[in-house]
Scaffold this motif. Structure first.
Motif, PDB file in Angstrom:
ATOM      1  N   MET A  20       0.846  -1.204   0.000  1.00  0.00           N
ATOM      2  CA  MET A  20       0.000   0.000   0.000  1.00  0.00           C
ATOM      3  C   MET A  20       0.882   1.257   0.000  1.00  0.00           C
ATOM      4  SD  MET A  20      -2.938   1.071   2.734  1.00  0.00           S
ATOM      5  CE  MET A  20      -3.785   2.632   2.571  1.00  0.00           C
ATOM      6  N   ILE A  21       0.570   2.205  -0.883  1.00  0.00           N
ATOM      7  CA  ILE A  21       1.342   3.441  -0.991  1.00  0.00           C
ATOM      8  C   ILE A  21       1.046   4.331   0.212  1.00  0.00           C
ATOM      9  CG2 ILE A  21       1.680   5.537  -2.355  1.00  0.00           C
ATOM     10  CD1 ILE A  21       0.974   3.900  -4.834  1.00  0.00           C
ATOM     11  N   SER A  22       2.099   4.856   0.817  1.00  0.00           N
ATOM     12  CA  SER A  22       1.957   5.767   1.945  1.00  0.00           C
ATOM     13  C   SER A  22       1.322   7.078   1.475  1.00  0.00           C
ATOM     14  CB  SER A  22       3.329   6.043   2.559  1.00  0.00           C
ATOM     15  OG  SER A  22       3.303   7.194   3.351  1.00  0.00           O
ATOM     16  N   LEU A  23       0.238   7.486   2.135  1.00  0.00           N
ATOM     17  CA  LEU A  23      -0.423   8.750   1.783  1.00  0.00           C
ATOM     18  C   LEU A  23       0.514   9.928   1.985  1.00  0.00           C
ATOM     19  CD1 LEU A  23      -3.953   8.261   3.416  1.00  0.00           C
ATOM     20  CD2 LEU A  23      -3.441   8.343   0.979  1.00  0.00           C
ATOM     21  N   ARG A  24       1.246   9.888   3.093  1.00  0.00           N
ATOM     22  CA  ARG A  24       2.140  11.006   3.410  1.00  0.00           C
ATOM     23  C   ARG A  24       3.268  11.105   2.386  1.00  0.00           C
ATOM     24  NH1 ARG A  24       6.592  11.714   7.651  1.00  0.00           N
ATOM     25  NH2 ARG A  24       6.395   9.475   7.893  1.00  0.00           N
ATOM     26  N   LEU A  25       3.909   9.976   2.064  1.00  0.00           N
ATOM     27  CA  LEU A  25       5.009  10.015   1.110  1.00  0.00           C
ATOM     28  C   LEU A  25       4.518  10.385  -0.287  1.00  0.00           C
ATOM     29  CD1 LEU A  25       7.244   7.009   2.221  1.00  0.00           C
ATOM     30  CD2 LEU A  25       7.215   9.374   3.030  1.00  0.00           C
ATOM     31  N   ASN A  26       3.306   9.968  -0.597  1.00  0.00           N
ATOM     32  CA  ASN A  26       2.703  10.325  -1.886  1.00  0.00           C
ATOM     33  C   ASN A  26       2.493  11.835  -1.981  1.00  0.00           C
ATOM     34  OD1 ASN A  26       1.738   9.176  -4.390  1.00  0.00           O
ATOM     35  ND2 ASN A  26      -0.272   9.942  -3.786  1.00  0.00           N
ATOM     36  N   GLU A  27       2.001  12.445  -0.891  1.00  0.00           N
ATOM     37  CA  GLU A  27       1.803  13.896  -0.859  1.00  0.00           C
ATOM     38  C   GLU A  27       3.135  14.627  -0.982  1.00  0.00           C
ATOM     39  OE1 GLU A  27      -0.589  15.883  -1.094  1.00  0.00           O
ATOM     40  OE2 GLU A  27      -2.411  14.846  -0.529  1.00  0.00           O
ATOM     41  N   ILE A  28       4.156  14.100  -0.317  1.00  0.00           N
ATOM     42  CA  ILE A  28       5.486  14.700  -0.417  1.00  0.00           C
ATOM     43  C   ILE A  28       5.957  14.697  -1.875  1.00  0.00           C
ATOM     44  CG2 ILE A  28       7.936  14.330   0.134  1.00  0.00           C
ATOM     45  CD1 ILE A  28       6.988  13.406   2.943  1.00  0.00           C
ATOM     46  N   CYS A  29       5.839  13.568  -2.528  1.00  0.00           N
ATOM     47  CA  CYS A  29       6.272  13.452  -3.930  1.00  0.00           C
ATOM     48  C   CYS A  29       5.462  14.367  -4.847  1.00  0.00           C
ATOM     49  CB  CYS A  29       6.183  12.009  -4.390  1.00  0.00           C
ATOM     50  SG  CYS A  29       7.406  10.930  -3.606  1.00  0.00           S
ATOM     51  N   ASN A  30       4.182  14.524  -4.551  1.00  0.00           N
ATOM     52  CA  ASN A  30       3.323  15.404  -5.359  1.00  0.00           C
ATOM     53  C   ASN A  30       3.743  16.868  -5.270  1.00  0.00           C
ATOM     54  OD1 ASN A  30       1.729  13.323  -6.312  1.00  0.00           O
ATOM     55  ND2 ASN A  30       0.155  13.555  -4.726  1.00  0.00           N
ATOM     56  N   LEU A  31       4.436  17.226  -4.192  1.00  0.00           N
ATOM     57  CA  LEU A  31       4.872  18.615  -4.013  1.00  0.00           C
ATOM     58  C   LEU A  31       6.196  18.912  -4.720  1.00  0.00           C
ATOM     59  CD1 LEU A  31       3.984  19.217  -0.246  1.00  0.00           C
ATOM     60  CD2 LEU A  31       2.888  20.280  -2.231  1.00  0.00           C
ATOM     61  N   VAL A  32       6.863  17.875  -5.226  1.00  0.00           N
ATOM     62  CA  VAL A  32       8.147  18.057  -5.909  1.00  0.00           C
ATOM     63  C   VAL A  32       7.907  18.518  -7.344  1.00  0.00           C
ATOM     64  CG1 VAL A  32      10.253  16.920  -6.697  1.00  0.00           C
ATOM     65  CG2 VAL A  32       9.270  16.317  -4.467  1.00  0.00           C
ATOM     66  N   ASP A  33       8.585  19.582  -7.744  1.00  0.00           N
ATOM     67  CA  ASP A  33       8.449  20.089  -9.113  1.00  0.00           C
ATOM     68  C   ASP A  33       9.042  19.105 -10.113  1.00  0.00           C
ATOM     69  OD1 ASP A  33       7.307  22.318  -8.020  1.00  0.00           O
ATOM     70  OD2 ASP A  33       8.970  23.674  -8.459  1.00  0.00           O
ATOM     71  N   LYS A  34       8.426  19.037 -11.272  1.00  0.00           N
ATOM     72  CA  LYS A  34       8.863  18.139 -12.337  1.00  0.00           C
ATOM     73  C   LYS A  34      10.291  18.493 -12.787  1.00  0.00           C
ATOM     74  CE  LYS A  34       7.191  14.976 -15.355  1.00  0.00           C
ATOM     75  NZ  LYS A  34       6.637  13.679 -14.963  1.00  0.00           N
ATOM     76  N   ASN A  35      11.080  17.454 -13.011  1.00  0.00           N
ATOM     77  CA  ASN A  35      12.450  17.575 -13.533  1.00  0.00           C
ATOM     78  C   ASN A  35      13.420  18.284 -12.587  1.00  0.00           C
ATOM     79  OD1 ASN A  35      11.931  16.246 -15.998  1.00  0.00           O
ATOM     80  ND2 ASN A  35      11.023  18.122 -16.816  1.00  0.00           N
ATOM     81  N   SER A  36      13.088  18.307 -11.310  1.00  0.00           N
ATOM     82  CA  SER A  36      13.989  18.949 -10.349  1.00  0.00           C
ATOM     83  C   SER A  36      15.068  17.973  -9.878  1.00  0.00           C
ATOM     84  CB  SER A  36      13.195  19.482  -9.154  1.00  0.00           C
ATOM     85  OG  SER A  36      12.434  18.440  -8.583  1.00  0.00           O
ATOM     86  N   ILE A  37      16.120  18.544  -9.283  1.00  0.00           N
ATOM     87  CA  ILE A  37      17.181  17.754  -8.645  1.00  0.00           C
ATOM     88  C   ILE A  37      16.913  17.782  -7.150  1.00  0.00           C
ATOM     89  CG2 ILE A  37      19.660  17.554  -8.246  1.00  0.00           C
ATOM     90  CD1 ILE A  37      20.050  19.066 -10.908  1.00  0.00           C
ATOM     91  N   VAL A  38      16.787  16.603  -6.555  1.00  0.00           N
ATOM     92  CA  VAL A  38      16.270  16.483  -5.186  1.00  0.00           C
ATOM     93  C   VAL A  38      17.282  15.810  -4.271  1.00  0.00           C
ATOM     94  CG1 VAL A  38      14.435  15.432  -3.776  1.00  0.00           C
ATOM     95  CG2 VAL A  38      13.897  16.342  -6.043  1.00  0.00           C
ATOM     96  N   ALA A  39      17.342  16.285  -3.034  1.00  0.00           N
ATOM     97  CA  ALA A  39      18.061  15.572  -1.977  1.00  0.00           C
ATOM     98  C   ALA A  39      17.038  15.100  -0.953  1.00  0.00           C
ATOM     99  CB  ALA A  39      19.089  16.473  -1.311  1.00  0.00           C
ATOM    100  N   ASP A  40      17.008  13.810  -0.694  1.00  0.00           N
ATOM    101  CA  ASP A  40      16.139  13.252   0.340  1.00  0.00           C
ATOM    102  C   ASP A  40      17.010  12.950   1.558  1.00  0.00           C
ATOM    103  OD1 ASP A  40      13.829  12.201   1.585  1.00  0.00           O
ATOM    104  OD2 ASP A  40      14.364  10.175   0.950  1.00  0.00           O
ATOM    105  N   ILE A  41      16.833  13.731   2.608  1.00  0.00           N
ATOM    106  CA  ILE A  41      17.700  13.669   3.784  1.00  0.00           C
ATOM    107  C   ILE A  41      17.121  12.684   4.801  1.00  0.00           C
ATOM    108  CG2 ILE A  41      18.817  15.018   5.605  1.00  0.00           C
ATOM    109  CD1 ILE A  41      19.561  15.822   2.673  1.00  0.00           C
ATOM    110  N   GLY A  42      17.946  11.753   5.258  1.00  0.00           N
ATOM    111  CA  GLY A  42      17.441  10.717   6.163  1.00  0.00           C
ATOM    112  C   GLY A  42      16.524   9.768   5.414  1.00  0.00           C
ATOM    113  N   THR A  43      16.997   9.324   4.261  1.00  0.00           N
ATOM    114  CA  THR A  43      16.146   8.579   3.314  1.00  0.00           C
ATOM    115  C   THR A  43      15.690   7.225   3.840  1.00  0.00           C
ATOM    116  OG1 THR A  43      15.963   8.005   0.964  1.00  0.00           O
ATOM    117  CG2 THR A  43      18.024   7.400   2.076  1.00  0.00           C
TER     118      THR A  43
END
Length: 226
Positions: free
Chosen positions: A1-24
């Motif tokens: 099951m997909i995490s609702l919270r992590l899904n919302e986080i990913c939805n807030l990321v702009d397309k084609n951006s370079i991302v650092a996930d801290i404490g991954t």
């Protein structure tokens, strides 16, 4: 099951951006960002080498994923200024997130966006952001496993707070009449009323009784805006 919270986080990321996930940790967010073609590059960091090895094993099994890089790091220590567009920090307390940002404030300010989802101490984190000239552009909230989470999308800029309680509950969530926040606040009233009832039966702690009644009145005032 997909995490609702992590899904919302990913939805807030702009397309084609370079991302650092801290404490991954296990690297769920980087995998989601890559598989859904949201980010062109993801730097996954963790203070624990063992946690990163779990992500690295997933990458071996998914050899078509080539845009995730792993780094053992304490907070933002491994990043250079302007190396990433977006910094994600989730799954830890608000005070720890504040300390991570504070220690490398120049790196935090060099990103276009911070996406932050603390487990607690939201007021501490929001006050830090305000005092350091960060502006909260979006606020999302979800219930997951019967726990309430808020997610902040933050950029550089001057913010404004009218009421102290906005630091704790989120002025945008209040303004937008979030149904999840409404339910959370209603549950908070029930919790405080239950504590009040117990105090009244067991003791005469008048100071605590006054404090709880003030909290209940404040929350009822917020709910009146919904």
């Amino acid at each position: 099951m997909i995490s609702l919270r992590l899904n919302e986080i990913c939805n807030l990321v702009d397309k084609n951006s370079i991302v650092a996930d801290i404490g991954t940790d296990h690297g769920i967010i980087p995998m989601m960002l890559s598989k859904n073609c949201i980010s062109k590059k993801i730097i996954a960091t963790d203070i624990s080498k063992n946690s990163l090895e779990k992500l690295e094993k997933k990458l071996i099994l998914n050899d078509n994923i080539t845009n995730i890089e792993t780094r053992v790091s304490d907070g933002l220590d491994c990043l250079d200024e302007f190396e990433v567009d977006t910094i994600i920090i989730s799954g830890m307390g608000g005070i720890l997130i504040k300390e991570i940002l504070e220690r490398n404030l120049n790196i935090a300010k060099s990103a276009n966006y911070l996406i932050l989802s603390p487990n607690n101490s939201l007021d501490v984190l929001r006050k830090f952001l305000y005092e350091n000239n960060f502006f909260i552009e979006k606020e999302k909230d979800v219930f997951e496993n019967q726990k309430y989470y808020q997610i902040l999308k933050v950029k550089r800029g001057k913010d404004f707070y009218k009421n102290e309680y906005e630091y704790l509950y989120g002025k945008l969530l209040i303004k937008n009449k979030s149904e999840n926040l409404k339910l959370f606040l209603e549950n908070e009233i029930k919790k405080y009323e239950s504590i009040l009832e117990k105090i009244n039966i067991e003791s005469k702690d008048n100071e605590r009784i006054l404090e709880l009644n003030d909290l209940i009145d404040e929350i009822r005032g917020i709910l009146s805006e919904f």
